[in-house]
Write a protein that holds these residues in place. Structure first.
Motif, short mmCIF file in Angstrom:
data_model
loop_
_atom_site.label_atom_id
_atom_site.label_comp_id
_atom_site.label_asym_id
_atom_site.label_seq_id
_atom_site.Cartn_x
_atom_site.Cartn_y
_atom_site.Cartn_z
N LYS A 1 -42.67 -11.30 -36.12
CA LYS A 1 -42.44 -12.23 -35.02
C LYS A 1 -40.97 -12.22 -34.60
O LYS A 1 -40.65 -12.21 -33.40
CB LYS A 1 -42.85 -13.64 -35.41
CG LYS A 1 -44.34 -13.82 -35.70
CD LYS A 1 -45.20 -13.50 -34.49
CE LYS A 1 -46.67 -13.76 -34.78
NZ LYS A 1 -47.57 -13.35 -33.67
N ALA A 2 -40.07 -12.23 -35.58
CA ALA A 2 -38.64 -12.22 -35.28
C ALA A 2 -38.24 -10.93 -34.57
O ALA A 2 -37.45 -10.94 -33.62
CB ALA A 2 -37.83 -12.39 -36.56
N SER A 3 -38.80 -9.83 -35.02
CA SER A 3 -38.50 -8.53 -34.41
C SER A 3 -39.00 -8.48 -32.96
O SER A 3 -38.30 -7.96 -32.07
CB SER A 3 -39.14 -7.41 -35.22
OG SER A 3 -38.89 -6.15 -34.62
N VAL A 4 -40.18 -9.02 -32.73
CA VAL A 4 -40.75 -9.02 -31.38
C VAL A 4 -39.91 -9.86 -30.43
O VAL A 4 -39.62 -9.45 -29.30
CB VAL A 4 -42.20 -9.54 -31.41
CG1 VAL A 4 -42.67 -9.96 -30.02
CG2 VAL A 4 -43.12 -8.47 -31.97
N ILE A 5 -39.51 -11.05 -30.86
CA ILE A 5 -38.69 -11.91 -30.01
C ILE A 5 -37.36 -11.22 -29.68
O ILE A 5 -36.94 -11.18 -28.52
CB ILE A 5 -38.44 -13.26 -30.70
CG1 ILE A 5 -39.74 -14.06 -30.81
CG2 ILE A 5 -37.38 -14.08 -29.93
CD1 ILE A 5 -39.63 -15.32 -31.65
N ALA A 6 -36.72 -10.67 -30.70
CA ALA A 6 -35.43 -10.02 -30.50
C ALA A 6 -35.54 -8.81 -29.58
O ALA A 6 -34.77 -8.66 -28.62
CB ALA A 6 -34.83 -9.62 -31.85
N SER A 7 -36.49 -7.94 -29.88
CA SER A 7 -36.64 -6.71 -29.09
C SER A 7 -37.04 -7.00 -27.64
O SER A 7 -36.49 -6.42 -26.70
CB SER A 7 -37.69 -5.80 -29.74
OG SER A 7 -37.27 -5.39 -31.01
N SER A 8 -37.98 -7.91 -27.46
CA SER A 8 -38.47 -8.21 -26.11
C SER A 8 -37.37 -8.81 -25.25
O SER A 8 -37.22 -8.45 -24.08
CB SER A 8 -39.65 -9.17 -26.18
OG SER A 8 -40.73 -8.60 -26.88
N GLU B 1 -28.96 -7.70 -34.58
CA GLU B 1 -28.20 -8.93 -34.80
C GLU B 1 -29.02 -10.16 -34.42
O GLU B 1 -28.98 -11.19 -35.11
CB GLU B 1 -26.89 -8.88 -34.01
CG GLU B 1 -25.91 -9.99 -34.35
CD GLU B 1 -25.43 -9.94 -35.79
OE1 GLU B 1 -25.15 -11.02 -36.36
OE2 GLU B 1 -25.35 -8.82 -36.36
N LEU B 2 -29.76 -10.06 -33.32
CA LEU B 2 -30.59 -11.19 -32.91
C LEU B 2 -31.71 -11.42 -33.92
O LEU B 2 -32.04 -12.57 -34.25
CB LEU B 2 -31.18 -10.94 -31.51
CG LEU B 2 -32.03 -12.06 -30.91
CD1 LEU B 2 -31.28 -13.39 -30.94
CD2 LEU B 2 -32.45 -11.71 -29.49
N TYR B 3 -32.28 -10.35 -34.43
CA TYR B 3 -33.31 -10.45 -35.47
C TYR B 3 -32.76 -11.20 -36.68
O TYR B 3 -33.40 -12.12 -37.21
CB TYR B 3 -33.78 -9.06 -35.87
CG TYR B 3 -34.62 -9.03 -37.12
CD1 TYR B 3 -35.99 -9.27 -37.06
CD2 TYR B 3 -34.05 -8.76 -38.37
CE1 TYR B 3 -36.77 -9.25 -38.23
CE2 TYR B 3 -34.81 -8.73 -39.52
CZ TYR B 3 -36.17 -8.99 -39.45
OH TYR B 3 -36.92 -8.97 -40.59
N GLU B 4 -31.57 -10.82 -37.13
CA GLU B 4 -30.96 -11.47 -38.29
C GLU B 4 -30.68 -12.95 -38.01
O GLU B 4 -30.83 -13.80 -38.91
CB GLU B 4 -29.66 -10.76 -38.68
CG GLU B 4 -29.84 -9.34 -39.17
CD GLU B 4 -30.61 -9.26 -40.48
OE1 GLU B 4 -30.67 -10.28 -41.20
OE2 GLU B 4 -31.14 -8.18 -40.80
N THR B 5 -30.30 -13.26 -36.79
CA THR B 5 -30.04 -14.65 -36.41
C THR B 5 -31.32 -15.49 -36.51
O THR B 5 -31.30 -16.61 -37.02
CB THR B 5 -29.49 -14.71 -34.97
OG1 THR B 5 -28.25 -14.01 -34.91
CG2 THR B 5 -29.28 -16.15 -34.52
N ILE B 6 -32.42 -14.93 -36.05
CA ILE B 6 -33.70 -15.65 -36.08
C ILE B 6 -34.18 -15.85 -37.51
O ILE B 6 -34.59 -16.95 -37.90
CB ILE B 6 -34.77 -14.89 -35.26
CG1 ILE B 6 -34.36 -14.85 -33.78
CG2 ILE B 6 -36.15 -15.55 -35.42
CD1 ILE B 6 -35.21 -13.90 -32.93
N VAL B 7 -34.11 -14.81 -38.32
CA VAL B 7 -34.55 -14.90 -39.71
C VAL B 7 -33.69 -15.89 -40.48
O VAL B 7 -34.20 -16.69 -41.28
CB VAL B 7 -34.51 -13.51 -40.38
CG1 VAL B 7 -34.76 -13.63 -41.88
CG2 VAL B 7 -35.56 -12.59 -39.74
N ALA B 8 -32.38 -15.85 -40.25
CA ALA B 8 -31.49 -16.78 -40.95
C ALA B 8 -31.81 -18.23 -40.56
O ALA B 8 -31.75 -19.13 -41.42
CB ALA B 8 -30.04 -16.45 -40.62
N MET B 9 -32.16 -18.46 -39.31
CA MET B 9 -32.50 -19.81 -38.87
C MET B 9 -33.74 -20.31 -39.62
O MET B 9 -33.80 -21.46 -40.05
CB MET B 9 -32.77 -19.79 -37.36
CG MET B 9 -33.18 -21.12 -36.76
SD MET B 9 -33.42 -21.01 -34.96
CE MET B 9 -34.89 -19.94 -34.88
#
Length: 204
Positions: free
Chosen positions: A98-105, A190-198
């Motif tokens: 889910k985090a990867s999809v949000i970041a990539s999209s 970087e956005l993926y890491e931000t989402i996962v960290a949250m």
């Protein structure tokens, strides 16, 4: 401006478009104008000329230049939302996916616009129209992310500030990738890491 951007009604048999079709056509020509000549070149009379339609047709759809720019931003929002929704629906129900999809999209949709949307945002800076449209989109995007990430959120939950921080990172990273300051992959990672960290913070 290439003649291929002209409305095909200007040559050969005239084709009557529905209002929705006409709007789509005008927005497409407007995007090409921005890409070819920059946002400053985009005016309602210029759009009418390039689309091969009478000026009243363009004014009927947008009324003002700010109305046209706002419509372009709304169209971008709609396409970005559709892209993210489709990607989320087809993704596995695990946090990493889910985090990867949000970041990539998010990054890919911004990159697909080239200089179009940054130019629109700059032209609309400080306008009430932009403030309202952007606020509505931002809140909608946050709620979509909240829903997609809810199964992985801990008992503490995610504060609204966390989602705003995520959105700020998404915008900044995407635009940095668009201007070549970083690569698209770096922006996505970087956005993926931000989402996962949250999400991880909510589980502590």
């Amino acid at each position: 401006m290439s003649s291929t951007l002209k409305n095909r009604e200007s040559t050969g048999r005239r084709i009557r478009l529905s209002r929705e079709q006409r709007l789509s056509q005008l927005l497409e020509v407007a995007r090409w104008l921005i890409r070819d000549e920059g946002t400053d070149a985009l005016t309602l009379p210029r759009l009418a000329e390039q689309a091969g339609v009478a000026k009243p047709v363009v004014y009927d759809h947008f009324r003002t230049r700010n109305g046209l720019l706002t419509a372009l931003y709304q169209d971008f929002d709609a396409r970005q939302t559709a892209l993210i929704d489709a990607a989320l629906e087809g993704s596995a129900s695990v946090l990493q996916e889910k985090a990867s999809v949000i970041a990539s999209s998010y990054v890919e949709c911004v990159l697909a616009q080239g200089r179009e949307i940054p130019g629109v945002l700059a032209a609309l800076a400080g306008s009430p129209e932009l403030e309202t449209v952007m606020r509505d989109y931002q809140l909608d995007f946050i709620e979509r992310c909240r829903k997609a990430l809810a199964p992985f959120t801990g008992p503490r939950g995610i504060m609204q500030a966390g989602f705003w921080a995520m959105l700020g990172a998404a915008d900044t990273l995407s635009h940095a990738a668009a201007t070549g300051e970083i690569t698209a992959q770096q922006a996505r990672d970087e956005l993926y890491e931000t989402i996962v960290a949250m999400i991880e913070r909510s589980n502590r």
